[in-house]
Structure formats: C-alpha cells, structure tokens
Design a protein around this motif. Structure first.
Motif, mmCIF file in Angstrom:
data_model
loop_
_atom_site.group_PDB
_atom_site.id
_atom_site.type_symbol
_atom_site.label_atom_id
_atom_site.label_comp_id
_atom_site.label_asym_id
_atom_site.label_seq_id
_atom_site.Cartn_x
_atom_site.Cartn_y
_atom_site.Cartn_z
ATOM 1 N N LEU A 159 0.833 -1.198 0.000
ATOM 2 C CA LEU A 159 0.000 0.000 0.000
ATOM 3 C C LEU A 159 0.872 1.254 0.000
ATOM 4 O O LEU A 159 0.489 2.280 -0.558
ATOM 5 N N GLY A 160 2.043 1.137 0.609
ATOM 6 C CA GLY A 160 3.004 2.238 0.571
ATOM 7 C C GLY A 160 3.383 2.554 -0.864
ATOM 8 O O GLY A 160 3.434 3.713 -1.278
ATOM 9 N N LEU A 161 3.609 1.498 -1.620
ATOM 10 C CA LEU A 161 3.952 1.631 -3.034
ATOM 11 C C LEU A 161 2.846 2.370 -3.775
ATOM 12 O O LEU A 161 3.082 3.296 -4.555
ATOM 13 N N LEU A 162 1.620 1.953 -3.490
ATOM 14 C CA LEU A 162 0.451 2.584 -4.116
ATOM 15 C C LEU A 162 0.380 4.063 -3.725
ATOM 16 O O LEU A 162 0.139 4.929 -4.566
ATOM 17 N N GLY A 163 0.614 4.326 -2.442
ATOM 18 C CA GLY A 163 0.576 5.708 -1.949
ATOM 19 C C GLY A 163 1.587 6.580 -2.654
ATOM 20 O O GLY A 163 1.289 7.722 -3.024
ATOM 21 N N ALA A 164 2.784 6.026 -2.872
ATOM 22 C CA ALA A 164 3.834 6.793 -3.551
ATOM 23 C C ALA A 164 3.390 7.134 -4.967
ATOM 24 O O ALA A 164 3.570 8.263 -5.434
ATOM 25 N N ALA A 165 2.792 6.154 -5.640
ATOM 26 C CA ALA A 165 2.347 6.379 -7.019
ATOM 27 C C ALA A 165 1.270 7.461 -7.055
ATOM 28 O O ALA A 165 1.298 8.357 -7.903
ATOM 29 N N VAL A 166 0.317 7.374 -6.109
ATOM 30 C CA VAL A 166 -0.784 8.347 -6.095
ATOM 31 C C VAL A 166 -0.251 9.755 -5.795
ATOM 32 O O VAL A 166 -0.588 10.716 -6.488
ATOM 33 N N ALA A 167 0.623 9.853 -4.783
ATOM 34 C CA ALA A 167 1.146 11.169 -4.409
ATOM 35 C C ALA A 167 1.957 11.782 -5.551
ATOM 36 O O ALA A 167 1.786 12.955 -5.893
ATOM 37 N N GLY A 168 2.812 10.957 -6.152
ATOM 38 C CA GLY A 168 3.593 11.444 -7.293
ATOM 39 C C GLY A 168 2.673 11.868 -8.424
ATOM 40 O O GLY A 168 2.863 12.916 -9.046
#
Lengths: 293, 369
Positions: free
Chosen positions: A62-71
């Motif tokens: 989910l951290g990975l997903l969060g990074a993608a969304v924030a970027g």
C-alpha cells in the motif's frame, strides 16, 4: 578482485534503481513537450507517502500505491498549471520542489511530532540480490520503450512533443496527451522516491532524495530522451556513485568530489554536442495554445 | 495639464494593478498556510504573530532578517536580469557558491592589503567568479545552442563539488570541515561596531551594496543602450538581429552580469557574515530562493527589494514559530504556494475569466430584452 567487481556491480544497480524510475518519468513528460524540473520534489513526496502508508497500514504494497498516487497528484498539478494555465514549466517545477520539501517536512513534524526522520516501517526486503524495485525498474525500461515507440499511443505522444499543432490537426487531443504523460511522469518519480525509502531503508529522512531528481533529469538528457538511453545513463551515473563509495577500498586517488560531479560534467558535454548531440523534442517546454499558428 | 494628470492617474492605476496580482497571491498563500496550521491544532494568529516578532520584533532580529535579505535581493536581481534577455538563470545557486569560495580565497590569500582595498578586491573576485561561471553557460548557449536551464542546473552541482573540493584541500583549515577564516582586512563593516541596537546581529553594509546593485540593474536595463539591446533580444531575438543587435553577444554579456550579481551575493555572505566557507552537504538555497524573489518581484528591481524582504521575513520568522510549537516548515509551504500562484498568473487569469463571464452575462441579459 572478483568480490570487488561484484560489490561494484551490485552497488551500481542499487544506486541506479531510483534514477531509472525518475528518468523514465522525465522521458514521458518531455516526449510530450512538458519540461519536468519537479522530478526531485515528486520523488520526495513519493518517498514520504510510501512510508506514511506503510506506517498506517503495515503493508509496504500500500506504501507503493501511496507513492504512485502522491507522485501522480503532483504530476497533475504540473500538468494543470503548464497545460491549462500555460505557466513557465521550469518555474512551476522549481515551485513543486520547494512545495514538496516544505510539505513533507511539515507533515513529518505534524504526524510524528519530531523533525528529522520517521520511525521504522514495514519495507520491501531484498528478493535475491536486489530489491523488488530493481526488477520493476528493469521491466519498466522495456515497457516504456515499447509504449513510446511501438504503439499508436507512443506515436501520438511523440507527435505532440514534436509538433503539437500538426498533431492537433490530425485530431489528437494535445492537452489530454500531455496530461497523461505528465501524470505518468509523476507516478514514476513517486515510485523512484519510494524505492529510496521503503525500498532500501525502512524510513523517510529529511532531504533523503538529495538531488537525485536532477541526476535523473541529467540521465534522461544524456540518454537523449530515449527510455533505453536514459536507463543506460542511469546505470553509468550509478556506477560513478558506486565507484565513489568503494574508491577507498580500491585505493583510487581520485577526489570524491570529481566522481560526484562527473554525471553533471558529462551531461553538459552531451547537450553541448561534444559526445553526440542530444536534441530535445522540438516543442519541449512550449505551452500549446489551441488555434494559434 | 489636464491630460498630464489623467495620464499620471492611468499610470498609477496600471502599476497598482501590477502590484495587486502578486499581493493577492501572497495573501491567499498566507490564508492557505493558516488553514494548514489550524488543521494541526495550532492557532494561525499565534503563528503569524511569532513570524513577525521573530523577524521584525527588535533591532537585532530586524538586523538578522536583513542579513538574509541581502543575498536574496542580489540573487533575485541575478535571475531577473537574465530573464530580461529571455534567459532562465536557474544557476544562481552555483554562481553564489563559486562567488563564496572565490571570496574566501581572495580574503585569505591577500592578507596584508589595506582594509578598503582588500574588501573591494574580495567582493570583486567573488563577483567576477560568479560572472565567469554563468558566462560559460551563456557562451554555450550562444555558441552551440545548448539550453541554459539544463547547463546551469549541471553547473550548480559542479560548483557545489568544486567548492567542497577546495574547502577540503587548498583552503582547508587543518582537520576541520571548513576553510581558513578571511583576513581582518577583508571583512565588511558591521552595524554592531557603531550601533548598540544591532549588537547581536551580523548586519553589515552588504545590505547597502545590495540596494545599490538594484539601482545599477535598473539603470543598466532602462537607461543604457546595452540594456535596451538586452531587453530587445529578450523580447524578440529575431527582430533584434534584423535590427543589427547581436544575439550571441548579448546572451553572453547578460549571463556574465547576471552571474556577477549572484557571485557578489556569495562574496558578501563570506566577507560580511560567515568569514569562511563550509563543506556543503547540500545547496545553500539562496540561489534557488532568488528565483522566487525575482518572480514575486515581477523582475523589477524595486519589486525584488520588496519580495526579498518578504522572503527574508519568512525565513527568519520561521525559526521563531518553531519556538512556539509550530513547525517552521509551514513557511516552505507558503513559499511554494506563492510561487505557484504567481508563476501560473493564477490571480490574473481568474480575474479575467470573471470579468469575461460578467461581460457575457450582461450581454445576454441585454440581448434578452
């Protein structure tokens, strides 16, 4: 000797991994005609969001997903301002870098109560010799090449970056293409940031991106705005970085500052045509106005 | 007479409009920052009060704020000057660093010169080094057409490493991560020497040098032939060349002058404030902030002095907010939002849209009748 070489190889790949993500991101954005100086800031928010989500949920995925969304959101911001408002893209990029640094350090204090760094969170343990990010990065190089050069979508992206008016005449939605590419660019840079935080160490530190977004930008230019070229440039810059870390053991007399500066010197030589001329997409950095000749 | 009067009023109105756009952007950003502070359970009023108190609260704090404002004005001028020629000097940071390290060398190596001469030499060497550093970028642009933004970003990192190399080798203070201290004769005069009010601040005559530089920049750009040529190239390079103005010459010259402002900023930082250079782990930020200062100041020397003051207050007051339990990083956010707003011309575009809509509405109402 063999061990030193293998250490050098591993360190090269490790340093290159975050760069590859961001350099590919830069390639997408600039191929469509939007200069992305904000890669560094997008990496920062990516690194931070990855840690934040992993901390809240306990899942690095989910951290990975969060990074993608924030970027991606920061990419959206850049797209909005440079496509719709036709702002100076370089200036917006600079603002994004400032905003990203301010926002992450502010939230760091706001959420965890103390400055500097976050506590340890769940992160991606290495799979075999490398981290999962390295494998994703390698796959993405191939995918990016395929998408940009072998699909109709890629052809449209390049058309929009080279001659938006002509592309528009042929019915390609210039604004939409630029939006998509800049958002992709943000997502990739965010992932690159995540590979620094939840990919190698298990926390976020203030200033941890340390200008890697700019090195990625340099790599993209050195690689002549081509995904494979950019990836090779990242490997080379990663090699310079790795060489610097083990130059002590090798007994190299080169000053470490020279190795640090090497990627930038080479990039200048490349854009100045001394190592093969690197030419940007023709409409790179130029806002497109519909109906204007 | 009547005509002259209405002309003057028109002029004032136009200028007021120009000033109002960045001003509204600044106010919106402060409101946004206030919401953020409120969201974290702190009072925005307390925060902004401590921001002002920390930067303007007493003479010493005001002095320290001006210490920060000095390089900001100069790097702001540097960015703005290049912008007038259509160049984006994102390399002010590198020119600042090179100016600093060169000033350290001049201030240290020429020990024994008479004070006034030594100070002058130190500042001149710093400015010249910054000018050369930027001149390389200008020359590359003029000669082979490589983009100044890319080259100056690269030159920033090269400057950082060159400076660190010199700090740790030729200019190194034995076993320390900084350089030798410059000679007494190379130091700028400090206000603390004469005024008790400024006793605890490092305020020096550098601030007057910065203000003078703003005047000089204004003079060069608006009152000389050279300045006219520079602006002409920035406005329309092809037409200028047709009119007999050399694009290449003006690009190189503009970059050199622009770099001199940043180099001078670095030299003043050494000769007036730090007296030595440190081994840098990252950028000082003065050069990058110069971009913000120039942008918010609308690339006009007077605007730059004012926006330099604003950013100085934000930086100095920020640390005071920290003491009241409000993370000083909120300042970075406010700064970022200001630039986004100004860069996107947000206020102007929104205003024009509203005006247009109102116009359309009135038109439809009229036609409906």
């Amino acid at each position: 000797m063999w061990t030193i070489l293998s250490i050098l190889f591993m360190a090269t790949i490790r340093s290159a991994t975050p760069l590859i993500f961001s350099a590919l991101g830069g390639t997408f954005s600039e191929k469509s005609g939007v200069v992305n100086i904000g890669l560094d800031g997008m990496m920062t928010v990516g690194a931070f969001s990855a840690v934040l989500l992993s901390y809240k949920t306990g899942s690095p995925w989910l951290g990975l997903l969060g990074a993608a969304v924030a970027g991606g959101l920061f990419g959206l911001l850049l797209a909005f301002l440079s496509v719709n408002f036709k702002a100076n893209q370089t200036v917006v990029g600079v603002a994004i870098n400032i905003l990203a640094a301010g926002l992450t350090t502010f939230l760091l204090v706001g959420i965890w109560g103390k400055p500097g760094q976050t506590p340890n969170v769940e992160y991606f343990q290495p799979w075999g010799p490398f981290n999962i990010f390295t494998y994703i990065a390698i796959a993405l190089v191939g995918i990016s090449y395929f998408v940009l050069y072998k699909t109709p979508f890629g052809l449209r992206v390049r058309a929009v970056g080279e001659h938006p008016a002509a592309a528009d005449t042929l019915g390609i939605d210039v604004y939409k293409m630029r939006y998509i590419c800049v958002i992709i660019s943000g997502i990739l840079a965010g992932l690159g940031g995540a590979s620094l935080s939840i990919g190698s160490i298990s926390l976020f530190k203030e200033g941890m991106v340390a200008g890697r977004g700019f090195i990625a930008l340099a790599a993209m230019i050195f690689g002549k705005w081509h995904p494979i070229g950019a990836a090779l440039a990242c490997l080379f810059f990663g090699f310079a970085d790795a060489l610097q870390t083990i130059s002590m053991t090798l007994g190299l007399k080169l000053p470490k500052e020279f190795l640090y500066a090497l990627p930038y010197i080479l990039t200048m030589l490349a854009v100045s045509g001394l190592i093969g001329k690197a030419v940007a997409p023709a409409a790179d950095g130029v806002p497109y106005e519909k109906g204007k000749r | 007479m009547e005509n002259r009067k209405s002309e003057l009023i028109e002029e004032i109105k136009k200028n007021a409009k120009e000033i109002s756009y960045p001003l509204i952007a600044i106010i919106i950003s402060f409101i946004a920052g206030g919401f953020l502070i409120y969201a974290f359970g702190k009072s925005p009023m307390v925060a902004y009060k401590s921001l002002i108190q920390g930067s303007l609260g007493d003479w010493n704090k005001f002095g320290e704020t001006l210490v920060v404002v000095t390089p900001l004005i100069l790097t702001g001028l540097s960015v703005a000057f290049a912008y007038k020629c259509g160049l984006f000097n994102i390399g002010a940071e590198g020119q600042f660093i090179i100016g600093s390290i060169s000033a350290v060398w001049a201030g240290w190596a020429f020990n024994g010169l008479p004070p006034v001469l030594h100070v002058f030499l130190t500042l001149a060497v710093g400015a010249a080094a910054g000018g050369i550093w930027a001149g390389i970028v200008g020359w590359l642009k003029a000669k082979v057409g490589s983009h100044e933004v890319i080259n100056s970003i690269m030159m920033n990192y090269i400057a950082l490493n060159v400076s660190n190399y010199l700090t740790m080798t030729f200019l190194n203070e034995e076993a320390k991560a900084f350089t030798h201290e410059i000679a007494q004769s190379a130091k700028l005069w400090r206000f603390a020497e004469a005024f008790a009010q400024f006793k605890y601040s490092r305020l020096n005559i550098g601030i007057f040098i910065a203000l003078a530089a703003a005047l000089i920049a204004y003079y060069i750009l608006n009152k000389t032939v050279r300045g006219y040529e520079i602006r002409a190239v920035g406005y329309n390079p092809h037409a200028s060349e047709y009119g007999g103005i050399s694009i290449a010459k003006n690009i190189v010259l503009t970059m050199v002058i622009s770099g001199m402002f940043s180099g001078l900023a670095g030299a003043i930082q050494i000769a007036g404030v730090q007296y030595r250079a440190n081994n840098l782990f990252g950028f000082t930020g003065y050069g990058f902030d110069g971009i913000s200062v120039a942008l918010v100041g609308n690339n006009h020397p007077i605007g730059i002095v004012l926006s330099g003051l604003l950013f100085g207050i934000l930086q100095k007051g920020g640390s005071n907010m920290q003491l009241n339990g409000i993370p000083k990083e909120v300042v970075g956010i406010i700064q970022g939002i200001i630039i986004l707003f100004v860069a996107a011309n947000f206020v102007r575009i929104v205003f024009d849209k509203i005006k247009e809509n109102r116009h359309l509405k009135q038109k439809t109402i009229r036609e409906g009748k």
